[in-house]
Design a protein around this motif. Structure first.
Motif, PDB file in Angstrom:
ATOM      1  N   LEU A 239       0.958  14.404  -8.328  1.00 40.68           N
ATOM      2  CA  LEU A 239       0.688  14.964  -7.010  1.00 40.68           C
ATOM      3  C   LEU A 239       1.604  16.138  -6.692  1.00 40.68           C
ATOM      4  O   LEU A 239       1.145  17.251  -6.422  1.00 40.68           O
ATOM      5  N   LEU A 240       2.897  15.884  -6.715  1.00 36.57           N
ATOM      6  CA  LEU A 240       3.858  16.885  -6.255  1.00 36.57           C
ATOM      7  C   LEU A 240       4.127  17.958  -7.304  1.00 36.57           C
ATOM      8  O   LEU A 240       4.126  19.152  -7.002  1.00 36.57           O
ATOM      9  N   GLY A 241       4.362  17.540  -8.536  1.00 39.35           N
ATOM     10  CA  GLY A 241       4.763  18.486  -9.571  1.00 39.35           C
ATOM     11  C   GLY A 241       3.629  19.324 -10.116  1.00 39.35           C
ATOM     12  O   GLY A 241       3.793  20.527 -10.365  1.00 39.35           O
ATOM     13  N   TYR A 242       2.476  18.713 -10.320  1.00 36.25           N
ATOM     14  CA  TYR A 242       1.370  19.422 -10.956  1.00 36.25           C
ATOM     15  C   TYR A 242       0.357  19.996  -9.971  1.00 36.25           C
ATOM     16  O   TYR A 242      -0.343  20.948 -10.292  1.00 36.25           O
ATOM     17  N   THR A 243       0.243  19.405  -8.785  1.00 36.77           N
ATOM     18  CA  THR A 243      -0.769  19.849  -7.834  1.00 36.77           C
ATOM     19  C   THR A 243      -0.163  20.446  -6.563  1.00 36.77           C
ATOM     20  O   THR A 243      -0.862  21.127  -5.808  1.00 36.77           O
ATOM     21  N   GLY A 244       1.102  20.178  -6.332  1.00 38.92           N
ATOM     22  CA  GLY A 244       1.745  20.704  -5.135  1.00 38.92           C
ATOM     23  C   GLY A 244       1.381  19.949  -3.874  1.00 38.92           C
ATOM     24  O   GLY A 244       1.484  20.488  -2.772  1.00 38.92           O
ATOM     25  N   ILE A 245       0.954  18.684  -4.018  1.00 38.98           N
ATOM     26  CA  ILE A 245       0.589  17.857  -2.869  1.00 38.98           C
ATOM     27  C   ILE A 245       1.767  16.966  -2.496  1.00 38.98           C
ATOM     28  O   ILE A 245       2.283  16.230  -3.342  1.00 38.98           O
ATOM     29  N   VAL A 246       2.191  17.016  -1.262  1.00 39.55           N
ATOM     30  CA  VAL A 246       3.288  16.183  -0.783  1.00 39.55           C
ATOM     31  C   VAL A 246       2.714  14.903  -0.175  1.00 39.55           C
ATOM     32  O   VAL A 246       1.849  14.964   0.698  1.00 39.55           O
ATOM     33  N   SER A 247       3.185  13.765  -0.660  1.00 42.36           N
ATOM     34  CA  SER A 247       2.727  12.469  -0.135  1.00 42.36           C
ATOM     35  C   SER A 247       3.933  11.643   0.289  1.00 42.36           C
ATOM     36  O   SER A 247       4.849  11.432  -0.502  1.00 42.36           O
ATOM     37  N   PHE A 248       3.919  11.178   1.535  1.00 40.18           N
ATOM     38  CA  PHE A 248       4.976  10.294   2.029  1.00 40.18           C
ATOM     39  C   PHE A 248       4.544   8.828   2.009  1.00 40.18           C
ATOM     40  O   PHE A 248       5.315   7.957   2.401  1.00 40.18           O
ATOM     41  N   GLY A 249       3.317   8.585   1.563  1.00 38.55           N
ATOM     42  CA  GLY A 249       2.820   7.213   1.571  1.00 38.55           C
ATOM     43  C   GLY A 249       2.386   6.719   0.213  1.00 38.55           C
ATOM     44  O   GLY A 249       1.529   5.838   0.107  1.00 38.55           O
ATOM     45  N   HIS A 250       2.962   7.270  -0.832  1.00 40.43           N
ATOM     46  CA  HIS A 250       2.560   6.884  -2.191  1.00 40.43           C
ATOM     47  C   HIS A 250       2.856   5.414  -2.471  1.00 40.43           C
ATOM     48  O   HIS A 250       2.257   4.819  -3.362  1.00 40.43           O
ATOM     49  N   CYS A 251       3.764   4.844  -1.688  1.00 40.11           N
ATOM     50  CA  CYS A 251       4.111   3.435  -1.861  1.00 40.11           C
ATOM     51  C   CYS A 251       2.919   2.512  -1.617  1.00 40.11           C
ATOM     52  O   CYS A 251       2.888   1.374  -2.103  1.00 40.11           O
ATOM     53  N   MET A 252       1.926   2.966  -0.836  1.00 38.75           N
ATOM     54  CA  MET A 252       0.803   2.080  -0.521  1.00 38.75           C
ATOM     55  C   MET A 252       0.022   1.723  -1.774  1.00 38.75           C
ATOM     56  O   MET A 252      -0.447   0.588  -1.919  1.00 38.75           O
TER      57      MET A 252
ATOM     58  N   HIS B 211       0.703  19.289   4.482  1.00 36.78           N
ATOM     59  CA  HIS B 211       1.480  18.414   5.356  1.00 36.78           C
ATOM     60  C   HIS B 211       0.592  17.438   6.123  1.00 36.78           C
ATOM     61  O   HIS B 211       1.048  16.381   6.536  1.00 36.78           O
ATOM     62  N   PHE B 212      -0.706  17.773   6.305  1.00 40.13           N
ATOM     63  CA  PHE B 212      -1.615  16.821   6.928  1.00 40.13           C
ATOM     64  C   PHE B 212      -1.828  15.619   6.002  1.00 40.13           C
ATOM     65  O   PHE B 212      -1.881  14.486   6.457  1.00 40.13           O
ATOM     66  N   TYR B 213      -1.953  15.898   4.715  1.00 41.61           N
ATOM     67  CA  TYR B 213      -2.099  14.821   3.729  1.00 41.61           C
ATOM     68  C   TYR B 213      -0.837  13.966   3.719  1.00 41.61           C
ATOM     69  O   TYR B 213      -0.908  12.741   3.672  1.00 41.61           O
ATOM     70  N   ALA B 214       0.318  14.609   3.774  1.00 40.88           N
ATOM     71  CA  ALA B 214       1.588  13.880   3.754  1.00 40.88           C
ATOM     72  C   ALA B 214       1.689  12.927   4.938  1.00 40.88           C
ATOM     73  O   ALA B 214       2.053  11.749   4.790  1.00 40.88           O
ATOM     74  N   MET B 215       1.359  13.410   6.126  1.00 38.53           N
ATOM     75  CA  MET B 215       1.474  12.585   7.321  1.00 38.53           C
ATOM     76  C   MET B 215       0.409  11.491   7.359  1.00 38.53           C
ATOM     77  O   MET B 215       0.675  10.372   7.812  1.00 38.53           O
ATOM     78  N   LEU B 216      -0.790  11.805   6.875  1.00 42.94           N
ATOM     79  CA  LEU B 216      -1.846  10.787   6.878  1.00 42.94           C
ATOM     80  C   LEU B 216      -1.526   9.666   5.893  1.00 42.94           C
ATOM     81  O   LEU B 216      -1.733   8.486   6.197  1.00 42.94           O
ATOM     82  N   THR B 217      -1.019  10.021   4.716  1.00 42.67           N
ATOM     83  CA  THR B 217      -0.647   8.979   3.760  1.00 42.67           C
ATOM     84  C   THR B 217       0.481   8.112   4.302  1.00 42.67           C
ATOM     85  O   THR B 217       0.492   6.896   4.093  1.00 42.67           O
ATOM     86  N   LEU B 218       1.423   8.725   5.015  1.00 41.95           N
ATOM     87  CA  LEU B 218       2.503   7.959   5.631  1.00 41.95           C
ATOM     88  C   LEU B 218       1.943   6.993   6.669  1.00 41.95           C
ATOM     89  O   LEU B 218       2.325   5.813   6.716  1.00 41.95           O
ATOM     90  N   ALA B 219       1.019   7.473   7.503  1.00 33.67           N
ATOM     91  CA  ALA B 219       0.435   6.623   8.539  1.00 33.67           C
ATOM     92  C   ALA B 219      -0.346   5.460   7.937  1.00 33.67           C
ATOM     93  O   ALA B 219      -0.216   4.309   8.374  1.00 33.67           O
ATOM     94  N   VAL B 220      -1.149   5.739   6.920  1.00 35.30           N
ATOM     95  CA  VAL B 220      -1.952   4.684   6.299  1.00 35.30           C
ATOM     96  C   VAL B 220      -1.062   3.672   5.584  1.00 35.30           C
ATOM     97  O   VAL B 220      -1.318   2.462   5.624  1.00 35.30           O
ATOM     98  N   SER B 221      -0.006   4.152   4.940  1.00 37.26           N
ATOM     99  CA  SER B 221       0.909   3.227   4.251  1.00 37.26           C
ATOM    100  C   SER B 221       1.583   2.289   5.251  1.00 37.26           C
ATOM    101  O   SER B 221       1.801   1.109   4.960  1.00 37.26           O
ATOM    102  N   GLN B 222       1.886   2.816   6.442  1.00 33.70           N
ATOM    103  CA  GLN B 222       2.483   1.965   7.468  1.00 33.70           C
ATOM    104  C   GLN B 222       1.460   0.965   8.016  1.00 33.70           C
ATOM    105  O   GLN B 222       1.824  -0.147   8.401  1.00 33.70           O
ATOM    106  N   LEU B 223       0.187   1.346   8.039  1.00 34.42           N
ATOM    107  CA  LEU B 223      -0.868   0.406   8.424  1.00 34.42           C
ATOM    108  C   LEU B 223      -0.953  -0.746   7.427  1.00 34.42           C
ATOM    109  O   LEU B 223      -1.118  -1.912   7.803  1.00 34.42           O
ATOM    110  N   PHE B 224      -0.824  -0.420   6.150  1.00 37.73           N
ATOM    111  CA  PHE B 224      -0.820  -1.462   5.121  1.00 37.73           C
ATOM    112  C   PHE B 224       0.401  -2.367   5.275  1.00 37.73           C
ATOM    113  O   PHE B 224       0.321  -3.585   5.061  1.00 37.73           O
ATOM    114  N   LEU B 225       1.533  -1.763   5.647  1.00 35.55           N
ATOM    115  CA  LEU B 225       2.752  -2.545   5.863  1.00 35.55           C
ATOM    116  C   LEU B 225       2.559  -3.533   7.017  1.00 35.55           C
ATOM    117  O   LEU B 225       2.898  -4.722   6.897  1.00 35.55           O
TER     118      LEU B 225
END
Length: 317
Positions: A37-50, A101-115
């Protein structure tokens, strides 16, 4: 290196060392998935833990309700992979049309929903207390499980290497460098970003399943943002856009975590070892922004240029 890892249990059969190496292999897979995601595509994800947590819980719940057999492990693994692929696709479809950054924040929000879901659905997950479960006999033997995780990280590395060196991987690199130019050339960036998102989610789910089996215990910590930050730290230290760097970063972080935790038993100052990791992250960002792999590559190129210049001087003389 692979040969040394294969022979290591015959050289050193220390149980603690095998467990540490097993954890390194598992988190190496997770770090490589994040690097896609980050290294090859440049996509920042804060919810990869989900995705890591989905894989872990899928396997743990199957073992908790069914017999501890290899077929059931494959069932839990398949469920986790399918769920992760579906969730990553849906999130990507909703947010990857916009800036990263929209993807980053959405992944963070969804990961917290899973939590929250894992904490509240106590009948299935036992909440924050978690639960233990049995695993197949082949996973109970630390040496056998060591080889399983070693083969797993090797296979995932080869598959992801083929993926990144394919035409799709080259397009992802182009998107990370200049998305508008890639689109001007006729490539649909959303399509390729979705492929990267699903690939990363599937690989992360696989590492989560192995992690749950290694502990034979699961709780909601697998959905915590600290898991994502660990992957970010491993990737940054190893070097963005280098799968081997992600493996090296996982080794460094897990070794430091293990070593500093042991020091904390003797020296109270090391009880806050996470602060030390924070300082390490700052040092890497300021001193080695391209990571370990980038530093080695830069040093090698510099040495090569010096040798070439020296040969030219000798020829001129």
């Amino acid at each position: 290196m692979m040969l040394f890892m294969l022979l290591f249990p015959f050289v050193n059969d220390s149980r603690s060392t095998l467990i540490l190496l097993t954890q390194i292999f598992i988190f190496a897979i997770f770090a490589m998935s994040f690097d896609i995601l980050l290294g090859y595509t440049g996509i920042v994800s804060f919810g990869h833990c989900m995705f890591f947590g989905i894989g872990a819980y899928s396997t743990a719940i199957i073992f908790n309700h069914l017999d501890a057999t290899l077929p059931n492990f494959l069932i839990g693994l398949a469920i986790g992979i399918l769920l992760s692929a579906l969730v990553s696709y849906m999130i990507g479809l909703l947010s990857l049309r916009l800036k990263s950054h929209f993807y980053a924040m959405l992944t963070l929000a969804v990961s917290q929903l899973f939590l929250v879901l894992a904490e509240k659905w106590r009948g299935l997950t036992h909440g924050g207390d978690g639960f233990t479960f049995s695993v197949p006999d082949i996973f109970k033997d630390r040496t056998s499980f060591y080889y399983i995780t070693l083969c797993s990280v090797a296979v995932v590395f080869i598959l992801l290497k083929l993926f990144t060196e394919s035409s799709t991987g080259k397009v992802l690199k182009a998107i990370s460098q200049n998305e508008y130019r890639a689109e001007a050339l006729g490539y649909k960036s959303l399509h390729y970003k979705l492929i990267a998102s699903v690939t990363a989610g599937v690989a992360a789910s696989f590492s989560g399943a192995l992690y749950a089996v290694s502990l034979r215990f699961i709780n909601t910590n697998v959905f915590s943002i600290e898991v994502t930050l660990d992957a970010l730290l491993m990737t940054m230290i190893g070097g963005l856009g280098t799968l081997a760097g992600a493996i090296a970063g996982a080794g460094i972080i897990e070794f430091l975590r293990h070593y500093l935790s042991e020091l904390a038993m003797t020296y109270p100052i090391f009880e806050r070892w996470t602060i030390i990791l924070g300082f390490l992250y700052i040092v890497v960002l300021l001193g080695f922004p391209s990571g370990l792999a980038g530093f080695i590559k830069k040093f090698t190129l510099k040495k090569g240029r010096e040798e070439k210049k020296k040969r030219e001087v000798e020829r001129a003389a």
